[in-house]
Motif scaffolding. Sequence first.
Motif, short mmCIF file in Angstrom:
data_model
loop_
_atom_site.label_atom_id
_atom_site.label_comp_id
_atom_site.label_asym_id
_atom_site.label_seq_id
_atom_site.Cartn_x
_atom_site.Cartn_y
_atom_site.Cartn_z
N TYR A 280 6.67 -0.45 20.00
CA TYR A 280 7.13 -1.31 18.92
C TYR A 280 6.08 -1.30 17.80
CZ TYR A 280 10.16 -3.37 22.53
OH TYR A 280 11.08 -3.56 23.53
N LEU A 281 6.54 -1.45 16.57
CA LEU A 281 5.63 -1.70 15.46
C LEU A 281 5.41 -3.20 15.31
CD1 LEU A 281 6.77 0.77 12.64
CD2 LEU A 281 4.90 1.03 14.28
N THR A 282 4.18 -3.58 14.99
CA THR A 282 3.88 -5.00 14.84
C THR A 282 4.31 -5.55 13.48
OG1 THR A 282 1.64 -4.47 14.07
CG2 THR A 282 1.94 -4.85 16.43
N SER A 283 4.66 -4.66 12.56
CA SER A 283 5.14 -5.09 11.24
C SER A 283 6.33 -4.23 10.86
CB SER A 283 4.03 -4.96 10.19
OG SER A 283 3.65 -3.61 10.02
N MET A 284 7.00 -4.63 9.80
CA MET A 284 8.12 -3.85 9.26
C MET A 284 7.94 -3.73 7.76
SD MET A 284 12.23 -4.54 9.48
CE MET A 284 12.32 -3.93 11.18
N SER A 285 8.20 -2.51 7.23
CA SER A 285 8.00 -2.26 5.81
C SER A 285 9.33 -2.04 5.09
CB SER A 285 7.11 -1.03 5.60
OG SER A 285 5.81 -1.25 6.10
N HIS A 286 9.36 -2.48 3.84
CA HIS A 286 10.43 -2.12 2.91
C HIS A 286 9.77 -1.57 1.65
CE1 HIS A 286 9.59 -6.29 1.44
NE2 HIS A 286 9.80 -5.72 0.26
N LEU A 287 10.58 -1.09 0.70
CA LEU A 287 10.08 -0.50 -0.53
C LEU A 287 10.48 -1.38 -1.71
CD1 LEU A 287 10.92 3.27 0.11
CD2 LEU A 287 8.92 1.96 0.84
N ARG A 288 9.54 -1.52 -2.66
CA ARG A 288 9.77 -2.42 -3.80
C ARG A 288 9.14 -1.82 -5.06
NH1 ARG A 288 9.68 -8.85 -3.56
NH2 ARG A 288 10.12 -8.35 -1.38
N ILE A 289 9.83 -1.93 -6.17
CA ILE A 289 9.38 -1.33 -7.42
C ILE A 289 8.40 -2.26 -8.14
CG2 ILE A 289 10.14 -0.79 -9.78
CD1 ILE A 289 12.54 0.57 -8.63
N PHE B 172 0.84 -1.20 0.00
CA PHE B 172 0.00 0.00 0.00
C PHE B 172 0.87 1.25 0.00
CE2 PHE B 172 0.78 -1.56 4.23
CZ PHE B 172 0.92 -0.46 5.06
N ASN B 173 0.23 2.42 -0.04
CA ASN B 173 0.89 3.73 0.09
C ASN B 173 2.11 3.84 -0.81
OD1 ASN B 173 -1.06 3.91 2.04
ND2 ASN B 173 0.31 4.42 3.72
N ALA B 174 1.90 3.72 -2.11
CA ALA B 174 2.98 3.71 -3.09
C ALA B 174 3.22 5.10 -3.66
CB ALA B 174 2.66 2.75 -4.23
N GLY B 175 4.50 5.47 -3.78
CA GLY B 175 4.85 6.63 -4.58
C GLY B 175 4.75 6.27 -6.05
N VAL B 176 4.49 7.27 -6.90
CA VAL B 176 4.30 7.00 -8.33
C VAL B 176 5.01 8.07 -9.15
CG1 VAL B 176 2.10 8.26 -8.45
CG2 VAL B 176 2.62 6.51 -10.16
N THR B 177 5.54 7.64 -10.31
CA THR B 177 6.14 8.57 -11.25
C THR B 177 6.18 7.92 -12.62
OG1 THR B 177 7.99 10.10 -11.59
CG2 THR B 177 8.53 7.84 -10.96
N LEU C 203 5.68 2.36 -9.74
CA LEU C 203 5.18 2.43 -8.37
C LEU C 203 6.29 1.98 -7.43
CD1 LEU C 203 1.55 0.94 -8.45
CD2 LEU C 203 2.23 3.35 -8.46
N LEU C 204 6.54 2.76 -6.39
CA LEU C 204 7.44 2.35 -5.33
C LEU C 204 6.57 1.93 -4.15
CD1 LEU C 204 10.37 1.95 -4.60
CD2 LEU C 204 10.45 4.31 -3.77
N LEU C 205 6.38 0.62 -4.03
CA LEU C 205 5.41 0.05 -3.10
C LEU C 205 5.96 0.02 -1.69
CD1 LEU C 205 4.69 -3.17 -5.20
CD2 LEU C 205 3.44 -1.00 -5.37
#
Length: 331
Positions: free
Chosen positions: A74-83, A7-12, A20-22
């Motif tokens: 603490y966060l219950t999840s961890m996010s990374h970014l993926r194209i 979710f919450n992806a940057g776009v260009t 999309l940078l997911l």
Amino acid sequence: MEVIGVFNAGVTRYLDETILLLRVAERPINDNPEVYVVPLYHPSEDRIVLQEIERKPEYDFSDVRVIRTPERNYLTSMSHLRIARSTDGIHFTIESEPTLLPSGPYESYGIEDPRITLIDNIYYITYSAISELGICTSMITTEDFITFTRQGNIFHPDNKDVAIFPASIGGSYYALHRPSCSHYGQPEMWIAESGDLKQWGNHRHLIGVRPGFWDDGRIGASAVPFEIEEGWLEIYHGADKSNRYCIGALLLDKHEPWKVIARSVEPIMEPETDYELEGFFGNVIFPCGALHEEGLAKIYYGASDTSIGYAEVTIEAIRANLGLKQLNNQL
């Protein structure tokens, strides 16, 4: 780990592709009801470890996103970014490996919510860097979405929702941002100025929450602003006091972007479908990117912190939402 949301992806646009940078959120798989397991990035070891937390009565588990203890949160999840890449803006191919992973002491809880601004053939990616030290906004640059250069923190904690304008204005660059106030003030939108896109100052309050409106809880920038005839158009998010997130529009002066010309009284979009109402954190639509093309705002938005939706709205419809036709008649 298991993926719980994209979710919450940057776009260009890059060449003939929509990029999309997911934000990909993962959480540990846990079969033990006696403990909660949270992911933590250890920068000294450059690896993610899983830590068990006892389910003590004095700990706060009321928010599915956060565990609050007397010592730390603490966060219950961890996010990374993926194209993800597409030639039509609808059907995407997602890269098989993460594009950007947490790195360094300011990202021990993950990286989130990228925005992408193109200036002079360089793509400036701002994102939230989360750690026990707070929420910073960091920046990464790229020219080809293959090689990336980390530029470090550009806004200190706690600050997020940073969207950089895609051109200099009167010789300066501008960025929208959302500081978090601990004792005074509200989570509201500010504007900052820079000469080099790294050092930011001349911070000014731009707009605030509005009691009794759809955005009376918190607000922040969503998409990178884009220029229309009347000025700079910003697609922003607002939440009410019940954490219902909607999308509105903001028009800023073309030459003095700290001056507000018009703002949505009613949202241009609100949660309606099942996937917007139900999910990991429901009743949420939250964009990090929009393309301004063919008289449309093409909005890519996070739905309930679970998936990504796509919506098109005409610029004329946004103008009507802002009352610009009436405003022009008065002028």
